[in-house]
Design a protein around this motif. Structure first.
Motif, short mmCIF file in Angstrom:
data_model
loop_
_atom_site.label_atom_id
_atom_site.label_comp_id
_atom_site.label_asym_id
_atom_site.label_seq_id
_atom_site.Cartn_x
_atom_site.Cartn_y
_atom_site.Cartn_z
N ASN A 120 0.83 -1.20 0.00
CA ASN A 120 0.00 0.00 0.00
C ASN A 120 0.87 1.26 0.00
OD1 ASN A 120 -1.65 2.24 1.44
ND2 ASN A 120 -3.18 0.70 0.83
N PHE A 121 0.82 1.99 -1.11
CA PHE A 121 1.66 3.18 -1.25
C PHE A 121 1.22 4.32 -0.35
CE2 PHE A 121 2.39 0.94 -5.27
CZ PHE A 121 3.78 0.92 -5.29
N ASP A 122 -0.08 4.41 -0.07
CA ASP A 122 -0.56 5.48 0.81
C ASP A 122 0.08 5.37 2.20
OD1 ASP A 122 -2.17 6.60 -1.12
OD2 ASP A 122 -3.97 5.52 -0.50
N VAL A 123 0.22 4.14 2.68
CA VAL A 123 0.80 3.94 4.01
C VAL A 123 2.31 4.11 3.97
CG1 VAL A 123 1.15 2.29 5.89
CG2 VAL A 123 -1.07 2.44 4.76
N ILE A 124 2.98 3.41 3.05
CA ILE A 124 4.44 3.42 3.05
C ILE A 124 5.01 4.81 2.77
CG2 ILE A 124 4.77 2.85 0.60
CD1 ILE A 124 6.74 1.37 3.57
N SER A 125 4.30 5.62 2.01
CA SER A 125 4.78 6.97 1.72
C SER A 125 4.77 7.85 2.97
CB SER A 125 3.94 7.61 0.62
OG SER A 125 2.60 7.80 1.04
N LYS A 126 3.97 7.45 3.98
CA LYS A 126 3.89 8.22 5.22
C LYS A 126 4.80 7.68 6.32
CE LYS A 126 -0.96 9.29 4.23
NZ LYS A 126 -2.37 8.95 4.57
N THR A 127 5.27 6.45 6.17
CA THR A 127 6.05 5.84 7.25
C THR A 127 7.51 5.56 6.88
OG1 THR A 127 5.35 3.60 6.58
CG2 THR A 127 3.99 4.73 8.22
N TYR A 128 7.81 5.49 5.59
CA TYR A 128 9.17 5.09 5.18
C TYR A 128 10.20 6.16 5.51
CZ TYR A 128 12.78 2.77 2.39
OH TYR A 128 13.93 2.13 1.97
N ASP A 129 9.75 7.42 5.71
CA ASP A 129 10.70 8.48 6.01
C ASP A 129 11.50 8.21 7.28
OD1 ASP A 129 8.13 8.86 7.28
OD2 ASP A 129 8.87 10.77 8.02
N ILE A 152 11.29 8.04 -3.04
CA ILE A 152 10.76 8.70 -4.25
C ILE A 152 9.79 7.76 -4.98
CG2 ILE A 152 11.39 9.59 -6.53
CD1 ILE A 152 14.02 10.57 -5.23
N LEU A 153 10.17 6.50 -5.09
CA LEU A 153 9.28 5.52 -5.71
C LEU A 153 7.94 5.45 -4.99
CD1 LEU A 153 11.67 2.52 -6.50
CD2 LEU A 153 10.27 3.73 -8.17
N PHE A 154 7.98 5.50 -3.67
CA PHE A 154 6.74 5.38 -2.89
C PHE A 154 5.90 6.65 -2.94
CE2 PHE A 154 9.42 2.47 0.07
CZ PHE A 154 9.29 1.43 -0.83
N ARG A 155 6.55 7.82 -3.05
CA ARG A 155 5.84 9.09 -2.98
C ARG A 155 5.28 9.55 -4.32
NH1 ARG A 155 4.73 11.77 1.92
NH2 ARG A 155 5.24 13.77 0.97
N LYS A 156 5.89 9.16 -5.41
CA LYS A 156 5.49 9.64 -6.73
C LYS A 156 4.59 8.60 -7.40
CE LYS A 156 8.01 13.29 -6.21
NZ LYS A 156 7.36 14.62 -5.97
N SER A 157 3.32 8.95 -7.57
CA SER A 157 2.33 7.98 -8.05
C SER A 157 2.64 7.50 -9.47
CB SER A 157 0.92 8.59 -8.01
OG SER A 157 0.86 9.77 -8.78
N PHE A 158 3.28 8.34 -10.29
CA PHE A 158 3.55 7.90 -11.67
C PHE A 158 4.62 6.80 -11.71
CE2 PHE A 158 6.63 11.29 -11.00
CZ PHE A 158 7.78 10.83 -11.62
N CYS A 182 -8.99 -11.38 7.33
CA CYS A 182 -7.86 -10.55 6.93
C CYS A 182 -7.88 -10.39 5.41
CB CYS A 182 -6.56 -11.20 7.38
SG CYS A 182 -5.06 -10.38 6.80
N THR A 183 -7.62 -9.17 4.93
CA THR A 183 -7.63 -8.90 3.49
C THR A 183 -6.24 -8.89 2.88
OG1 THR A 183 -7.56 -6.52 3.86
CG2 THR A 183 -9.75 -7.55 3.74
N TYR A 184 -5.22 -9.20 3.67
CA TYR A 184 -3.83 -9.22 3.20
C TYR A 184 -3.39 -7.86 2.65
CZ TYR A 184 -5.00 -14.19 3.28
OH TYR A 184 -5.43 -15.44 3.66
N CYS A 185 -3.92 -6.79 3.23
CA CYS A 185 -3.57 -5.45 2.76
C CYS A 185 -2.17 -5.05 3.19
CB CYS A 185 -4.59 -4.43 3.26
SG CYS A 185 -4.56 -4.15 5.05
N ASN A 186 -1.66 -5.69 4.25
CA ASN A 186 -0.32 -5.43 4.79
C ASN A 186 -0.14 -4.03 5.36
OD1 ASN A 186 0.77 -7.99 4.38
ND2 ASN A 186 1.22 -7.54 2.24
#
Length: 485
Positions: A301-310, A324-330, A438-442
């Motif tokens: 899930n990019f929404d989560v990892i972009s907020k926690t990976y910092d 950068i990979l996680f934060r940039k949707s393109f 569980c939906t395996y959303c991680n």
């Protein structure tokens, strides 16, 4: 009057049938190891969580966390990663067992878990180069590993251990094992999977040593086997000792230029040697790093990892690239392409379990449940010790078939029990699947570097507030003090 007679008889009849079903259900048969008997075949698997103090001392939150699963009915709990040395931590706020001062805390955790007739197995671990956040104690120190090659995904720097450092680390594990026994706990698991230090020695894709701890499979297995023998010398032969292994060491997730590591044939031989050295059980996993597309299998899930990976930006030389990979949707399609390519190597499911009415849930189970079972079965054919298998399991009929058909002797769960702490009791009530599986959303695991561990899939709750109340519940000191068993 007639109802007063019939209703108690009806309840008694239903209760008797339920008890008879449990007696004939392999899930609820005791699992007997050489030195340990577990009341059923479901173990809470190791899963990380920053419950503790920065220095590695434990807290009430950790006790509350483990109690949730003991109360939910699992036969045994395997702790999260417990470092045998501060140099080998994944990150701060994990309770350690690096000194004798830690023994009273772990004794207290074990006593609470034992109140529910649940066994408590402590996972002795060392991060090696896979060190997300070393902490202030490790500033300026490269992580110790089998190799000096930088970890490719996050770019963690490391240095190959000298022979003296290897011997010191072997003793750290033996000392940790002694402390586990002194704490009155029920056994030990060595975390020799998922890219941590043991895996860094075992893997032909990571270990590039030229001495007696590198090169041939026998040499690469030497560190694990030396630790098992040292533990047996320290605690004797009458204390439970199991180990976790990545059966197939896929070493080509995002960093596709990395060569694959050990094959299933390699792992079978390692397991046979480990049994001869004194291991009582083997826990089958996969993946040569964490996170890995097969460990844990499911969404990224990019929404989560972009907020926690910092939180990890200063930890490795490739973390800025990843951020950068996680934060940039393109860029997400590119990451997904690389991340999911390994999943295509997996063989099809060995079986599908009973029919599930909801097509969405059914597809989730087909894609994610029990993907390590084929490897576990191959290992089980060649060893005489019980085999545990992890990997998204949460359906009673599926687990039952896996055990009856001798794919494994027991199963371990983490994410699926975070979603439903009382899943074992749900099975005991005769249900095949939780109402909200569980939906395996991680999202639980992608939050853990920065936030409390818990289920963050809001669709499983009535509101955001309800979800957060559940996540934060373990931090209330009296939350479980008067809970019924």
């Amino acid at each position: 009057m007639l109802l007063k007679i019939l209703i108690p008889n009806f309840i008694a009849e239903i209760t008797q049938k339920t008890e008879e079903q449990m007696e004939n259900d392999i899930i609820f048969e005791p699992l007997r190891f050489r030195n340990l008997t577990v009341k059923n075949r479901i173990f809470r698997s190791s899963i990380s969580g920053r419950w503790d103090n920065y220095d590695g001392s434990g807290t009430q939150a950790r006790i509350n966390w483990e109690e949730k699963f003991a109360r939910g009915g699992v036969g045994a709990i395997i702790t999260s990663f417990v470092p045998v040395a501060i140099r080998g931590r994944i990150m701060p706020n994990y309770a350690t067992i690096h000194s004798d001062e830690t023994v009273p805390f772990w004794r207290k955790v074990g006593e609470k878990v034992h109140e529910y007739d649940c066994k408590f197995i402590l996972q002795l671990s060392h991060s090696g180069r896979q060190q997300d956040i070393g902490g202030v104690e490790n500033l300026g120190k490269k992580a110790l590993s089998s190799t000096s090659q930088t970890e490719p995904f996050h770019g963690f720097l490391c240095q190959a251990m000298t022979l003296i450092e290897i011997q010191e680390t072997i003793q750290y594990f033996a000392d940790g094992a002694r402390r586990v026994r002194e704490a009155g706990l029920d056994g030990i698991e060595l975390h020799s999977a998922n890219g941590y230090l043991f895996n860094q020695f075992l893997s032909s894709g990571i270990n590039d040593r030229q001495d007696e701890y590198g090169g041939s499979l026998e040499n690469r297995a030497r560190f694990l086997l030396d630790v098992i023998r040292a533990i047996r010398k320290e605690v004797g032969n009458d204390f439970h000792l199991q180990f976790k292994i990545s059966a197939v060491d896929y070493n080509n997730a995002v960093t596709f230029w990395e060569k694959p590591g050990n094959t299933i044939e390699d792992s079978i031989q390692i397991c046979k040697w480990a049994e001869e050295a004194g291991a009582d059980g083997v826990h089958v996993s996969t993946g040569s790093l964490f996170p890995h597309p097969l460990n844990p299998i499911g969404d990224f899930n990019f929404d989560v990892i972009s907020k926690t990976y910092d939180t990890m930006l200063s930890s490795g030389v490739e973390t800025t690239r990843n951020y950068i990979l996680f934060r940039k949707s393109f860029l997400h399609p590119l990451f997904n392409l690389l991340w999911n390519r390994v999943k295509k190597q997996l063989p099809p499911q060995p079986f599908s379990g009973d029919e599930v009415k909801d097509p969405k849930i059914k597809q989730l189970l087909i894609e994610n449940q029990g993907r390590n079972l084929l490897d576990a079965r191959e290992i089980k054919k060649h060893v005489n010790i019980p085999v545990l298998c992890t990997g998204g399991l949460q359906q009673a009929s599926y687990i039952r078939q896996a055990i009856n058909d001798k794919y494994c002797d027991g199963v371990t769960m983490a994410r699926t029990l975070i979603a439903n702490n009382d899943l074992v009791k749900i099975f005991q009530a005769g249900k095949d699947l939780a109402d909200k599986p569980c939906t395996y959303c991680n999202k639980c695991l992608l939050n853990v570097t920065e936030n409390p561990l818990g289920c963050y899939e809001q669709d499983r709750f009535n509101s955001y507030e309800e979800m957060m109340a559940e996540v934060m519940s373990v931090f209330h000191p009296t939350q479980f003090a008067n809970s019924s068993k």
